[in-house]
Design a protein around this motif. Structure first.
Motif, PDB file in Angstrom:
ATOM      1  N   LYS A   1       1.152  -1.131  -0.009  1.00 32.97           N
ATOM      2  CA  LYS A   1       0.119  -0.092  -0.040  1.00 32.97           C
ATOM      3  C   LYS A   1       1.069   0.868   0.006  1.00 32.97           C
ATOM      4  CE  LYS A   1      -3.532   2.880   2.600  1.00 32.97           C
ATOM      5  NZ  LYS A   1      -4.695   1.912   3.340  1.00 32.97           N
ATOM      6  N   LEU A   2       2.386   1.301   0.761  1.00 31.98           N
ATOM      7  CA  LEU A   2       2.929   2.284   0.611  1.00 31.98           C
ATOM      8  C   LEU A   2       3.659   2.398  -0.715  1.00 31.98           C
ATOM      9  CD1 LEU A   2       4.543   1.351   4.476  1.00 31.98           C
ATOM     10  CD2 LEU A   2       2.982   3.416   3.970  1.00 31.98           C
ATOM     11  N   ARG A   3       3.048   1.417  -1.546  1.00 28.15           N
ATOM     12  CA  ARG A   3       4.128   2.067  -2.750  1.00 28.15           C
ATOM     13  C   ARG A   3       2.874   1.641  -4.083  1.00 28.15           C
ATOM     14  NH1 ARG A   3       9.152  -0.200  -2.224  1.00 28.15           N
ATOM     15  NH2 ARG A   3      10.041  -1.073  -0.556  1.00 28.15           N
ATOM     16  N   ASN A   4       1.958   1.705  -3.353  1.00 30.54           N
ATOM     17  CA  ASN A   4       0.534   2.637  -4.445  1.00 30.54           C
ATOM     18  C   ASN A   4      -0.064   1.373  -4.936  1.00 30.54           C
ATOM     19  OD1 ASN A   4      -0.011   4.627  -4.186  1.00 30.54           O
ATOM     20  ND2 ASN A   4       1.143   5.938  -6.061  1.00 30.54           N
ATOM     21  N   ILE A   5      -0.083   0.403  -4.670  1.00 26.55           N
ATOM     22  CA  ILE A   5      -0.575  -1.129  -5.133  1.00 26.55           C
ATOM     23  C   ILE A   5      -1.436  -1.614  -4.698  1.00 26.55           C
ATOM     24  CG2 ILE A   5       0.279  -3.832  -5.640  1.00 26.55           C
ATOM     25  CD1 ILE A   5       3.039  -2.301  -6.795  1.00 26.55           C
ATOM     26  N   GLU A   6      -2.219  -1.808  -4.811  1.00 26.00           N
ATOM     27  CA  GLU A   6      -3.426  -2.414  -4.041  1.00 26.00           C
ATOM     28  C   GLU A   6      -3.609  -3.502  -3.734  1.00 26.00           C
ATOM     29  OE1 GLU A   6      -8.087  -3.845  -4.715  1.00 26.00           O
ATOM     30  OE2 GLU A   6      -6.939  -1.724  -5.887  1.00 26.00           O
ATOM     31  N   VAL A   7      -3.245  -4.241  -2.985  1.00 27.00           N
ATOM     32  CA  VAL A   7      -2.882  -6.157  -2.710  1.00 27.00           C
ATOM     33  C   VAL A   7      -4.805  -7.228  -1.416  1.00 27.00           C
ATOM     34  CG1 VAL A   7      -2.358  -7.593  -1.028  1.00 27.00           C
ATOM     35  CG2 VAL A   7      -0.901  -5.954  -1.784  1.00 27.00           C
ATOM     36  N   GLN A   8      -5.029  -7.800  -2.268  1.00 25.52           N
ATOM     37  CA  GLN A   8      -6.086  -8.423  -2.301  1.00 25.52           C
ATOM     38  C   GLN A   8      -6.134  -9.871  -1.480  1.00 25.52           C
ATOM     39  OE1 GLN A   8     -10.110  -7.720  -3.625  1.00 25.52           O
ATOM     40  NE2 GLN A   8      -9.260  -5.625  -4.694  1.00 25.52           N
ATOM     41  N   TYR A   9      -6.543 -10.569  -1.077  1.00 22.70           N
ATOM     42  CA  TYR A   9      -6.459 -12.186  -0.361  1.00 22.70           C
ATOM     43  C   TYR A   9      -7.468 -12.383  -1.170  1.00 22.70           C
ATOM     44  CZ  TYR A   9      -5.256 -16.182   3.103  1.00 22.70           C
ATOM     45  OH  TYR A   9      -4.975 -17.075   2.822  1.00 22.70           O
ATOM     46  N   PHE A  10      -7.467 -13.989  -1.291  1.00 24.12           N
ATOM     47  CA  PHE A  10      -8.424 -15.540  -1.970  1.00 24.12           C
ATOM     48  C   PHE A  10      -8.231 -16.328  -1.077  1.00 24.12           C
ATOM     49  CE2 PHE A  10      -8.612 -11.242  -4.819  1.00 24.12           C
ATOM     50  CZ  PHE A  10     -10.346 -11.455  -5.180  1.00 24.12           C
ATOM     51  N   GLU A  11      -9.004 -17.454  -1.373  1.00 28.57           N
ATOM     52  CA  GLU A  11      -9.168 -18.969  -0.516  1.00 28.57           C
ATOM     53  C   GLU A  11      -8.408 -18.889  -1.593  1.00 28.57           C
ATOM     54  OE1 GLU A  11      -8.349 -20.339   2.189  1.00 28.57           O
ATOM     55  OE2 GLU A  11      -8.320 -18.798   3.215  1.00 28.57           O
ATOM     56  N   THR A  12      -9.061 -19.142  -3.121  1.00 27.27           N
ATOM     57  CA  THR A  12      -9.133 -19.710  -4.677  1.00 27.27           C
ATOM     58  C   THR A  12      -9.021 -19.429  -5.276  1.00 27.27           C
ATOM     59  OG1 THR A  12     -11.089 -20.542  -4.596  1.00 27.27           O
ATOM     60  CG2 THR A  12     -10.934 -22.194  -2.381  1.00 27.27           C
ATOM     61  N   LEU A  13      -8.420 -19.915  -6.299  1.00 30.76           N
ATOM     62  CA  LEU A  13      -7.800 -19.280  -7.330  1.00 30.76           C
ATOM     63  C   LEU A  13      -9.460 -19.006  -8.678  1.00 30.76           C
ATOM     64  CD1 LEU A  13      -5.450 -21.499  -9.076  1.00 30.76           C
ATOM     65  CD2 LEU A  13      -5.663 -18.720  -8.838  1.00 30.76           C
ATOM     66  N   GLU A  14     -10.129 -19.955  -7.830  1.00 28.57           N
ATOM     67  CA  GLU A  14     -12.157 -20.452  -8.581  1.00 28.57           C
ATOM     68  C   GLU A  14     -12.075 -18.564  -8.212  1.00 28.57           C
ATOM     69  OE1 GLU A  14     -13.508 -21.344 -11.240  1.00 28.57           O
ATOM     70  OE2 GLU A  14     -11.949 -22.633 -11.571  1.00 28.57           O
ATOM     71  N   ASN A  15     -12.604 -18.437  -6.751  1.00 20.99           N
ATOM     72  CA  ASN A  15     -13.082 -17.181  -6.226  1.00 20.99           C
ATOM     73  C   ASN A  15     -12.071 -16.089  -6.799  1.00 20.99           C
ATOM     74  OD1 ASN A  15     -12.489 -18.457  -2.599  1.00 20.99           O
ATOM     75  ND2 ASN A  15     -14.281 -18.716  -4.142  1.00 20.99           N
ATOM     76  N   VAL A  16     -10.501 -15.935  -7.066  1.00 17.70           N
ATOM     77  CA  VAL A  16      -9.957 -14.927  -7.516  1.00 17.70           C
ATOM     78  C   VAL A  16     -10.828 -15.292  -9.227  1.00 17.70           C
ATOM     79  CG1 VAL A  16      -7.935 -13.919  -9.095  1.00 17.70           C
ATOM     80  CG2 VAL A  16      -8.458 -15.335  -6.712  1.00 17.70           C
ATOM     81  N   LYS A  17     -10.850 -15.810  -9.749  1.00 22.25           N
ATOM     82  CA  LYS A  17     -11.872 -16.231 -11.431  1.00 22.25           C
ATOM     83  C   LYS A  17     -13.060 -15.169 -11.488  1.00 22.25           C
ATOM     84  CE  LYS A  17     -13.322 -18.747 -14.870  1.00 22.25           C
ATOM     85  NZ  LYS A  17     -12.881 -20.435 -15.773  1.00 22.25           N
ATOM     86  N   SER A  18     -13.319 -15.294 -10.405  1.00 25.01           N
ATOM     87  CA  SER A  18     -14.365 -14.905 -10.789  1.00 25.01           C
ATOM     88  C   SER A  18     -15.026 -13.357 -10.641  1.00 25.01           C
ATOM     89  CB  SER A  18     -15.671 -15.340  -9.001  1.00 25.01           C
ATOM     90  OG  SER A  18     -16.509 -16.976  -9.549  1.00 25.01           O
ATOM     91  N   TYR A  19     -14.300 -12.687  -9.472  1.00 23.17           N
ATOM     92  CA  TYR A  19     -13.809 -11.498  -8.873  1.00 23.17           C
ATOM     93  C   TYR A  19     -13.355 -10.828 -10.022  1.00 23.17           C
ATOM     94  CZ  TYR A  19     -12.474  -7.277  -6.465  1.00 23.17           C
ATOM     95  OH  TYR A  19     -12.631  -5.988  -5.894  1.00 23.17           O
ATOM     96  N   ILE A  20     -12.454 -11.078 -10.717  1.00 27.13           N
ATOM     97  CA  ILE A  20     -11.691 -10.910 -11.421  1.00 27.13           C
ATOM     98  C   ILE A  20     -13.012 -10.281 -13.133  1.00 27.13           C
ATOM     99  CG2 ILE A  20     -10.341 -10.893 -14.091  1.00 27.13           C
ATOM    100  CD1 ILE A  20      -7.714 -12.775 -12.076  1.00 27.13           C
ATOM    101  N   LEU A  21     -14.442 -11.442 -13.150  1.00 26.20           N
ATOM    102  CA  LEU A  21     -15.222 -11.303 -13.925  1.00 26.20           C
ATOM    103  C   LEU A  21     -15.826 -10.594 -14.293  1.00 26.20           C
ATOM    104  CD1 LEU A  21     -15.587 -15.072 -15.185  1.00 26.20           C
ATOM    105  CD2 LEU A  21     -14.568 -13.153 -16.440  1.00 26.20           C
ATOM    106  N   ASN A  22     -16.391 -10.065 -12.165  1.00 29.81           N
ATOM    107  CA  ASN A  22     -16.996  -8.950 -11.950  1.00 29.81           C
ATOM    108  C   ASN A  22     -16.312  -7.569 -11.869  1.00 29.81           C
ATOM    109  OD1 ASN A  22     -19.038  -8.430 -10.537  1.00 29.81           O
ATOM    110  ND2 ASN A  22     -18.127  -8.104  -8.589  1.00 29.81           N
ATOM    111  N   ILE A  23     -14.940  -7.681 -12.069  1.00 22.27           N
ATOM    112  CA  ILE A  23     -14.751  -5.988 -11.820  1.00 22.27           C
ATOM    113  C   ILE A  23     -14.481  -5.359 -13.341  1.00 22.27           C
ATOM    114  CG2 ILE A  23     -14.135  -6.412  -9.492  1.00 22.27           C
ATOM    115  CD1 ILE A  23     -11.301  -6.855 -10.656  1.00 22.27           C
ATOM    116  N   ILE A  24     -14.713  -6.885 -13.986  1.00 21.45           N
ATOM    117  CA  ILE A  24     -13.255  -6.143 -15.220  1.00 21.45           C
ATOM    118  C   ILE A  24     -14.650  -5.823 -16.898  1.00 21.45           C
ATOM    119  CG2 ILE A  24     -11.992  -6.855 -17.913  1.00 21.45           C
ATOM    120  CD1 ILE A  24     -10.594  -7.660 -16.388  1.00 21.45           C
TER     121      ILE A  24
END
Length: 205
Positions: free
Chosen positions: A14-37
């Motif tokens: 965050k201090l370096r202007n990069i956002e970090v988020q945590y996910f339990e599974t790859l499928e969770n990440v995939k769903s989130y990516i499809l939702n935000i793009i």
């Protein structure tokens, strides 16, 4: 990774202007990516065993996005064209060879298209990283990239530099080496551009 370590990592990025988020599974990440793009956006894909595991390219294409992924190329020339087009997309999605708790993203490339896109070009960049890619310091991250990621990626791609046999970097000048461009992202001027998604799974090399 434990909660204390993740909080420290997130604060450092965050201090370096990069956002970090945590996910339990790859499928969770995939769903989130499809939702935000948005569906009208163009998307570049940086080659990643992690992303291939969830076939993000097919999902984006099926819903109507324009996607530039070199893995869709029919020949070497088409591959080069797709790499170039990916550099000017609205979004770029890729993996990483290593990140450090002290707030750095470390990658090595064969041709340099992926590290180039992460640094500049696409409006927004998503980097998906498994817990196995996290090291405490940037020096340890570089060591991981050279001695773990490079030999495994070279073998996967059908190249045979010395590190494939020796399982460690010997700083070779082999024509078969895949580690031609080493990149260390230490921060971003645009606080909205790079999003780092960490997955509680072992992903890729």
């Amino acid at each position: 990774m434990n909660e204390e370590k993740f909080i420290k990592l997130k604060e450092n990025f965050k201090l370096r202007n990069i956002e970090v988020q945590y996910f339990e599974t790859l499928e969770n990440v995939k769903s989130y990516i499809l939702n935000i793009i948005p569906m009208e956006c163009t998307i570049g894909i940086g080659h990643s065993a992690t992303l291939q595991k969830v076939d993000i390219t097919s999902s984006l294409l099926e819903r109507g996005n324009i996607v530039y992924d070199k893995e869709l190329a029919k020949n070497k020339e088409e591959c080069k064209i797709l790499k170039k087009k990916a550099l000017t997309t609205d979004w770029y999605i890729t993996g990483s060879n290593a990140i450090s708790v002290d707030g750095r993203i470390v990658n090595v490339d064969h041709t340099g298209n992926r590290v180039a896109a992460i640094i500049f070009g696409p409006d927004k960049v998503i980097i998906v990283v498994g817990k196995n890619k996290i090291e405490d310091t940037v020096d340890e991250a570089i060591k991981r990239v050279k001695n773990i990621a490079c030999p495994l990626n070279a073998k996967r791609a059908g190249f045979n530099p010395p590190c494939v046999t020796l399982n460690k970097c010997v700083d070779c000048v082999s024509k078969e080496r895949v580690c031609n461009s080493l990149s260390i992202i230490e921060g971003q001027s645009d606080s909205d551009r790079i999003k780092l998604f960490i997955v509680n799974e072992e992903c890729g090399f």
